[in-house]
Design a protein around this motif. Structure first.
Motif, mmCIF file in Angstrom:
data_model
loop_
_atom_site.group_PDB
_atom_site.id
_atom_site.type_symbol
_atom_site.label_atom_id
_atom_site.label_comp_id
_atom_site.label_asym_id
_atom_site.label_seq_id
_atom_site.Cartn_x
_atom_site.Cartn_y
_atom_site.Cartn_z
ATOM 1 N N SER A 142 -4.393 10.946 -0.638
ATOM 2 C CA SER A 142 -5.172 11.780 -1.555
ATOM 3 C C SER A 142 -6.571 11.201 -1.733
ATOM 4 C CB SER A 142 -4.486 11.876 -2.920
ATOM 5 O OG SER A 142 -4.493 10.621 -3.568
ATOM 6 N N TYR A 143 -7.465 12.046 -2.222
ATOM 7 C CA TYR A 143 -8.811 11.575 -2.520
ATOM 8 C C TYR A 143 -8.789 10.528 -3.629
ATOM 9 C CZ TYR A 143 -10.327 15.732 0.075
ATOM 10 O OH TYR A 143 -10.539 16.674 1.037
ATOM 11 N N THR A 144 -7.956 10.761 -4.628
ATOM 12 C CA THR A 144 -7.893 9.846 -5.767
ATOM 13 C C THR A 144 -7.493 8.446 -5.331
ATOM 14 O OG1 THR A 144 -7.259 11.693 -7.200
ATOM 15 C CG2 THR A 144 -6.879 9.465 -8.040
ATOM 16 N N GLY A 145 -6.500 8.345 -4.461
ATOM 17 C CA GLY A 145 -6.049 7.044 -4.000
ATOM 18 C C GLY A 145 -7.133 6.282 -3.276
ATOM 19 N N LEU A 146 -7.882 6.971 -2.427
ATOM 20 C CA LEU A 146 -8.932 6.293 -1.673
ATOM 21 C C LEU A 146 -10.106 5.924 -2.574
ATOM 22 C CD1 LEU A 146 -8.963 5.501 1.269
ATOM 23 C CD2 LEU A 146 -10.366 7.482 1.775
ATOM 24 N N ILE A 147 -10.401 6.766 -3.557
ATOM 25 C CA ILE A 147 -11.473 6.447 -4.503
ATOM 26 C C ILE A 147 -11.115 5.205 -5.310
ATOM 27 C CG2 ILE A 147 -12.647 7.253 -6.590
ATOM 28 C CD1 ILE A 147 -12.455 10.096 -5.396
ATOM 29 N N ILE A 148 -9.882 5.133 -5.768
ATOM 30 C CA ILE A 148 -9.430 3.948 -6.519
ATOM 31 C C ILE A 148 -9.504 2.710 -5.637
ATOM 32 C CG2 ILE A 148 -7.432 2.863 -7.611
ATOM 33 C CD1 ILE A 148 -6.607 5.629 -8.597
ATOM 34 N N PHE A 217 -8.645 0.559 5.491
ATOM 35 C CA PHE A 217 -7.818 1.192 4.467
ATOM 36 C C PHE A 217 -7.752 2.708 4.661
ATOM 37 C CE2 PHE A 217 -8.423 -2.912 2.728
ATOM 38 C CZ PHE A 217 -7.397 -3.145 1.836
ATOM 39 N N ALA A 218 -8.869 3.288 5.099
ATOM 40 C CA ALA A 218 -8.871 4.734 5.319
ATOM 41 C C ALA A 218 -7.930 5.127 6.447
ATOM 42 C CB ALA A 218 -10.288 5.204 5.630
ATOM 43 N N SER A 219 -7.747 4.256 7.435
ATOM 44 C CA SER A 219 -6.865 4.578 8.551
ATOM 45 C C SER A 219 -5.405 4.623 8.130
ATOM 46 C CB SER A 219 -7.041 3.548 9.670
ATOM 47 O OG SER A 219 -6.654 2.254 9.238
ATOM 48 N N VAL A 220 -5.063 3.958 7.038
ATOM 49 C CA VAL A 220 -3.677 3.912 6.566
ATOM 50 C C VAL A 220 -3.449 4.872 5.405
ATOM 51 C CG1 VAL A 220 -1.888 2.415 5.546
ATOM 52 C CG2 VAL A 220 -3.420 1.514 7.315
ATOM 53 N N LEU A 221 -4.432 5.032 4.533
ATOM 54 C CA LEU A 221 -4.240 5.755 3.276
ATOM 55 C C LEU A 221 -4.704 7.207 3.320
ATOM 56 C CD1 LEU A 221 -5.361 2.957 0.770
ATOM 57 C CD2 LEU A 221 -3.044 3.534 1.510
ATOM 58 N N THR A 222 -5.158 7.696 4.494
ATOM 59 C CA THR A 222 -5.612 9.074 4.576
ATOM 60 C C THR A 222 -4.705 9.894 5.487
ATOM 61 O OG1 THR A 222 -7.116 8.548 6.410
ATOM 62 C CG2 THR A 222 -8.023 8.477 4.184
#
Length: 280
Positions: A142-148, A217-222
């Protein structure tokens, strides 16, 4: 005299080598982005024989670059705004109030910058998954997770820098505002923040750059829906059939927001970093 000339020649040679190391990759990207695909795959030419700007148009059709661009821009701006907002209040509290655990908190905040970011990848992933299982709030993908996530990267440095900047501002200015009837929060917004704009600008550009170009982190969390520019271009570059001239054009497009933001705020960044290191 000879030693002075020799020293000057050494500095010039060193700067020339350093400039070449920095400029040559950038020159290669720019030149490759305006070449036909056949010329890019062939022998490298310092001056292209054929110039075309079609890669800058076709890349938007080859991959969903606009979707990635919007994702990266939204996530980076949101992380930057939150980082600056939280850092301002945290730095103001640390610089202006004496409370129990103040020194420990400041040291802990700064110490988090000493750990490699990859150490936090698995814990964050586990936390996000468990939060979704426990209370139903989706953070993974989610966007929220990556923003955090990006907030946790930029916030420690942002707080540390603004603390030094606030402490360099004389307290007499706030005391005068308080005597005139302003509240502490009012003094913060009317006195400290306007004076601290260079430091805040430096913090903002640091937070934006941190979020804009992050890959691990974006490669795993998106997911496909929340994929950022860095991941989209990396995935495209790993395919078997890649239009390298379009990829170079996309690299230029991706770099423009950061370059323009840095050029626009350059004088604030330099003065902010310099003033932030001075404490009264």
């Amino acid at each position: 005299m000879r030693s002075s000339l020799s020293s000057k020649a050494s500095r010039v040679a060193g700067l020339a080598i350093l400039s070449f190391v920095v400029i040559f990759p950038l020159y290669t990207i720019v030149i490759s982005s305006i070449k036909p695909l056949g010329d890019v795959r062939g022998t490298f030419e310092w001056i292209p024989s054929h110039v075309t700007f079609r890669p800058y148009v076709e890349i938007w059709k080859t991959i969903p670059l606009a979707h990635y661009f919007v994702n990266s821009l939204f996530i980076s701006v949101a992380a930057t705004v939150l980082s600056v907002a939280v850092a301002i209040f945290a730095a103001y509290s640390i610089s202006r109030y004496r409370f129990r655990g103040r020194g420990t908190f400041s040291t802990t905040v700064l110490a988090t910058q000493m750990f490699p970011g990859i150490l936090f990848l698995l814990p964050l992933f586990v936390i996000f998954v468990n939060i979704e299982k426990s209370i139903g709030i989706q953070l993974y993908g989610s966007y929220t997770g990556l923003i955090i996530t990006y907030l946790t990267f930029s916030l420690p440095f942002s707080i540390w820098m603004l603390v030094g900047y606030f402490e360099a501002i004389p307290r007499d200015l706030e005391e005068a505002a308080l005597i005139d009837g302003a509240t502490p929060v009012g003094a913060l917004f009317r006195i400290l923040i306007p004076i601290s704009l260079p430091g805040i600008a430096a913090v903002a550009i640091f937070a934006f750059i941190t979020a804009w170009g992050e890959v691990l982190f974006a490669s795993v969390l998106t997911t496909d829906k929340t994929m950022t520019l860095a991941i989209g271009l990396r995935n495209y570059a790993s395919q078997s059939n890649v239009f390298w001239n379009q990829l170079m054009a996309a690299s230029i497009v991706v770099s423009l927001p950061v370059v323009l933001a840095f050029l626009a705020l350059q004088r604030y960044i330099v003065s902010g970093l310099t003033a932030g290191g001075v404490k009264s």
